[in-house]
Design an enzyme around this catalytic site. Structure first.
Site, short mmCIF file in Angstrom:
data_model
loop_
_atom_site.label_atom_id
_atom_site.label_comp_id
_atom_site.label_asym_id
_atom_site.label_seq_id
_atom_site.Cartn_x
_atom_site.Cartn_y
_atom_site.Cartn_z
N ASP A 98 7.94 40.35 13.27
CA ASP A 98 8.87 39.71 14.21
C ASP A 98 7.59 38.73 14.03
O ASP A 98 6.41 38.79 14.09
CB ASP A 98 8.81 40.31 15.74
N ASP A 199 11.21 34.32 15.20
CA ASP A 199 11.20 34.01 16.48
C ASP A 199 12.15 32.56 16.82
O ASP A 199 11.29 31.66 16.05
CB ASP A 199 10.45 34.57 17.08
N GLU A 252 15.83 34.07 13.99
CA GLU A 252 16.73 33.38 15.40
C GLU A 252 17.13 32.10 15.37
O GLU A 252 16.24 31.55 15.69
CB GLU A 252 15.54 34.59 16.14
N HIS A 324 16.67 42.46 22.32
CA HIS A 324 16.09 42.98 24.03
C HIS A 324 16.31 41.54 24.74
O HIS A 324 15.98 42.13 26.22
CB HIS A 324 15.09 42.87 22.81
N ASP A 325 17.03 40.90 24.20
CA ASP A 325 17.34 39.63 25.03
C ASP A 325 18.32 40.16 25.22
O ASP A 325 18.69 38.96 26.62
CB ASP A 325 16.98 38.74 24.42
C1 GLC Z 1 12.91 34.67 21.57
C2 GLC Z 1 12.90 36.52 21.81
C3 GLC Z 1 12.48 36.33 23.37
C4 GLC Z 1 11.13 35.74 23.52
C5 GLC Z 1 11.60 34.09 23.07
C6 GLC Z 1 10.18 33.26 23.08
O1 GLC Z 1 14.30 34.00 21.76
O2 GLC Z 1 14.04 37.25 21.35
O3 GLC Z 1 12.34 38.14 23.53
O4 GLC Z 1 11.24 36.00 24.43
O5 GLC Z 1 11.83 34.26 21.67
O6 GLC Z 1 9.70 34.07 22.48
#
Ligand code: GLC
Ligand code: CA
Length: 551
Positions: A98, A199, A252, A324-325
């Protein structure tokens, strides 16, 4: 269509903290991942995505990085990481990291020095601004509640944080920041990692002058910080930093629609191999991520279908309903009760037979469900805790807030993986950092392994099919339209091979209408006694079937 290993493989997401605790401190660790590596390999997946494992004070469970070249103390050592990477490779799998470079931890050396004085050579690593008319620099709001600005007493200026106040945003306009990121990428590529999940990558470019956002929502300012003016340049910089390596990249991309993402993933001039889109997982949300609304199934099917059509041959889909979100997919889009197992299989069939790379969140493969903790003190996620605090401060009755947290909290996905019916679900010998879902006595890996009809065995078969039938990877997509609302049916075609998927996405009986074909060979079905016959196929609750025909 261009062939690629990351199209042919399935991704398995490991959230180390909740995966397996090998040393009895209640926190999952790299030793635990190593211990269970054969379990992952036996699923048949080709790629492991590790959520952040870097040094971090864990305000946001590793998404707040204080040192990009060290392993988080609780997770182990760099030696252990090297061992894990070699073990992954020796089993024929790949490993992606990540990459969190929109922000760092406030404990990162850069930020410590940046905040120390306006003259610091690290000042411009972050986004600082004096207050405006005695108030905040602008009206932007953070993803984790409240304003996106924090006043720092040392210099009397504000810094930007799109996430928690302990996650200051990096200043990508600073060329030195970019070259630091390039060095971090090279550091991990030289170790041999096989790519990155990047991310919130489309938030790197903020509008020049940091103007106010023009809408007043839970995320005011998003029109000024998502997909900003220099985003393609920055994403290209990240891509170019990896040149010379055979890697996979998945961005993402929050707050990005189909057209925007189609640009990011375009095989000729795009900058990432695939992107995590938020459309399907936003359909059952109203104002913000803690506002559950009923799912419109028609919209759900149409969303998948439109992404399939738009990217067919012109990009690549990232197929997921969990990570995980997000809450657990079976509780959210399927059912938790007696239909848990059958609905988990049907959702899996959807994700594994569309065009794109399927992503499995750890525990999804055994049908893990949402948890409903009794009180806010049992929750750990910074976003959840901030939301609760904010609503209480706004005068809302705490008892009314909790049900929304039960349905929507990210902690639903972060409870320990349920390995067995033993204490703490076999996660480790000590009380875990977050509570175990009480359903572990029936939902666990051990019992799923023993049951030939389990969700886990079904996932293994689905993943195996992908290797046997290139049509699942490379076939084109066409929806079989004019179905009843709960029925989603589609064909995938590669040369003379046609793969057909029919899904009943509901708990009521329905009928799927499919073309007549001679030689249907059933590949997999959620009910063992399914027979693919005729053109009007009755489907029981959550019935799913996949067959192939060669003409
Ligand atoms: C992304 C991650 C999340 C995190 C956020 C800030 O959305 O998947 O878990 O809290 O970024 O890094
Ligand atoms: Ca541990």
């Amino acid at each position: 269509m261009r062939q690629a290993w990351w199209k042919e493989a399935v991704v398995y997401q490991v959230y180390t903290r909740s995966f397996k605790d090998s040393n009895g401190d209640g926190i999952g660790d790299l030793g635990g991942v190593l211990e269970k590596l054969d379990y992952i390999a036996d699923l048949g997946v080709g790629i492991i995505w590790l959520n952040p494992i870097y040094r971090s004070p864990n305000d946001d469970n590793g998404y707040d990085i204080s040192d990009y070249r060290q392993i988080m103390n609780e997770f182990g050592t760099m030696r252990l990481f090297d061992e894990l990477l070699a073990a992954v490779h020796s089993r024929g799998m790949r490993l992606i990291m990540d990459l969190v470079v929109n922000h760092t931890s406030d404990e990162h050396e850069w930020f410590r020095r940046s905040r120390s004085s306006k003259e610091s050579e690290f000042r411009d690593y972050y986004i600082w601004h004096p207050g405006k008319e005695g108030g905040l620099p602008n009206n932007w709001r953070s993803f984790f509640e409240g304003p996106a600005w924090e006043l720092d007493p040392a210099t009397g200026e504000y810094y930007l944080h799109l996430f928690s106040r302990r996650q200051p945003d990096l200043n990508w306009e600073n060329e030195r920041v970019r070259s630091e990121v390039r060095d971090i990428i090279r550091f991990w590529l030289e170790k041999g990692v096989d790519g990155f999940r990047m991310d919130v990558i489309n938030l790197l470019s903020k509008a020049p002058g940091l103007p106010d956002g023009t809408d007043f929502s839970s995320l005011t300012g998003h029109d000024q910080f998502a997909n900003g003016p220099r985003i393609s340049e920055y994403m290209r910089f990240v891509k170019d930093s990896m040149s010379g390596y055979d890697v996979m990249t998945v961005g993402e991309t929050t707050l990005a629609d189909l057209e925007t993402i189609a640009g990011y993933v375009n095989p000729e001039h795009g900058t990432v191999d695939m992107a995590i889109n938020f459309e399907q997982v936003s359909l059952d949300r109203g104002q913000g991520v803690f506002d559950p609304i009923p799912l419109d199934l028609r919209a759900f099917k149409e969303s998948f279908a439109s992404w399939q059509r738009r990217l067919d041959g012109r990009g690549w889909n990232c197929l997921y309903l969990s990570n995980h979100d997000q809450p657990r997919q079976v509780s959210r889009f399927g059912e938790d009760g007696p239909n848990r197992s059958i609905s988990a299989k049907t959702l899996a069939t959807l994700l594994h037979t569309l065009q794109g790379t399927p992503f499995i969140m750890q525990g999804e493969e055994i049908g893990m469900t949402n948890v409903a903790f009794g009180g806010i003190d049992e929750y750990r996620d910074v976003a959840t805790l901030n939301y609760y605090r904010e609503r209480v401060a706004a005068g809302e009755d705490p008892a009314a807030i909790l049900p929304r947290i039960h349905a929507c909290s990210r902690d639903n996905a972060r409870t320990p993986v349920q390995w067995s019916a033993e204490p703490y679900a076999g996660f480790g010998s000590a009380e875990p950092w977050i509570g175990v879902n009480p359903d572990y006595t029936t939902v666990n890996v051990e019992s799923e392994l023993a049951d030939p009809d389990s969700v886990l065995q079904y996932y293994r078969r689905l993943i195996a099919l992908r290797k046997e039938h290139p049509v699942i990877v490379y076939g084109d997509f066409s929806e079989l339209t004019d179905q009843e609302i709960p029925v989603f049916a589609f064909e995938r075609r590669l040369d003379a091979t046609v793969l057909t998927t029919v899904l009943n996405l509901s708990t009521t009986d329905a009928v799927a209408v499919v073309p007549e074909e001679e030689d249907r060979r059933l590949l997999l079905a959620s009910y063992a006694d399914f027979e693919p016959r005729g053109s009007r196929i009755p489907l029981r609750p959550w019935e799913a079937a996949v067959w192939i025909s060669e003409s």
